[in-house]
Structure formats: C-alpha cells, structure tokens
Design an enzyme around this catalytic site. Structure first.
Site, PDB file in Angstrom:
ATOM      1  N   LYS A  84     -12.454  44.328 118.865  1.00 21.32           N
ATOM      2  CA  LYS A  84     -12.435  45.315 119.898  1.00 21.32           C
ATOM      3  C   LYS A  84     -13.459  44.813 120.341  1.00 21.32           C
ATOM      4  CE  LYS A  84     -13.887  49.403 118.137  1.00 21.32           C
ATOM      5  NZ  LYS A  84     -13.185  50.130 117.406  1.00 21.32           N
ATOM      6  N   ASP A 100     -10.128  53.075 113.790  1.00 18.09           N
ATOM      7  CA  ASP A 100      -9.309  51.884 114.581  1.00 18.09           C
ATOM      8  C   ASP A 100      -7.589  52.430 114.339  1.00 18.09           C
ATOM      9  OD1 ASP A 100     -11.821  51.049 115.953  1.00 18.09           O
ATOM     10  OD2 ASP A 100     -11.225  49.521 113.712  1.00 18.09           O
TER      11      ASP A 100
END
Length: 151
Positions: A83, A124
């Site tokens: 990310k 996450d």
C-alpha cells in the site's frame, strides 16, 4: 542450506503457533509494509527494531506490488510493499503482486525457507483464507517451504 536431514522437496506451507522471531536462523522472513516505510504499528515495529535498515529500504524505492529486501545474517528480510501510506489498506492484488516479486527473488537467490506472520491479516484486515490461497497459488510450483506463525 541444510534442512535438518529432511530430503523432502517441493512446496510446503505450514502454520505454526508461536513467535515468528524464534524461527531457525536459516529462514528468510517476510512481512507487509507501506511505501512510506513507517513501520509504526503491529509486527512491523519489531522488524524495524530487529533489522533496522529503514533508509536502505526507502532507497530501494519499491512501490505497492513490489518488495524491498534487506540481507541480514546470511538471510533475506522481505518487506512486501502492499500500500502507499501506512493508513491505507492493501488489496489482494497488491499483496499477490508483492508475493510474486518476493517469489522471484527467492528463486533467483536459492531461498528455500520462508517464515512470516499471517501477512496482511493483522492491522491490514485481509482475510486469511484468501491470503492462504494466494500464497499457495504463488508458490506451489517452487520448492520453497513457508512457515506461517500466529501468536
């Protein structure tokens, strides 16, 4: 690398209860980070304390879907960049792409043993069933043994 008398070849994925950092010193390690290399929460904090190298990781310039690599004590430490910012959430596609990049590095450098947490499934919030499937799809044609540690 010796595999403790085992003559078994082929891909193997094992789940184990315990501390990831107690894995044999012959194992390379992997976990997920953001492109900004913050590593301020979760297991990433422990990786940062244990292996350092934040500037070294940043210099590699890995983007989401890539992997940064440190070499420590004769093994590789893989930082799967999944990310852009630490506050973002990864996608299964970015995780898959990072795992493919790590697999290619492992094959090129004859890495046979990998240890990791349930990557992408802590802070996450990815689902382990899906991540497990991606790991198998990514590594099934290798002879890499992966041990996934959960506390």
């Amino acid at each position: 690398m010796a595999e403790g008398g085992s003559n078994k070849t082929g891909f193997h994925l094992e789940e184990k209860k315990g501390d990831l950092f107690t894995c044999p010193s012959t194992c390379s390690l992997a976990h997920c980070i953001s492109e900004d290399v913050r590593m301020g929460k979760g297991i990433a904090v422990l990786f940062k304390k244990k292996f350092g190298g934040v500037e070294e990781i940043k210099k590699q310039g890995a983007k989401p879907g890539g992997v940064a690599v440190l070499e420590r004590g004769g093994r590789y430490i893989y930082y799967l960049v999944t990310k852009v910012k630490y506050s973002n959430k990864p996608t299964y596609d970015s995780l898959r792409s990072s795992l493919e990049a790590m697999r290619d590095h492992c094959l090129k450098h004859q890495v046979k043993q990998l240890a990791m947490p349930r990557i992408g499934c802590g802070l996450d919030l990815l689902k382990w069933d899906e991540v497990h499937l991606i790991l198998v799809e990514t590594f099934h044609e290798t002879d890499i043994c992966i041990t996934v540690y959960t506390l």
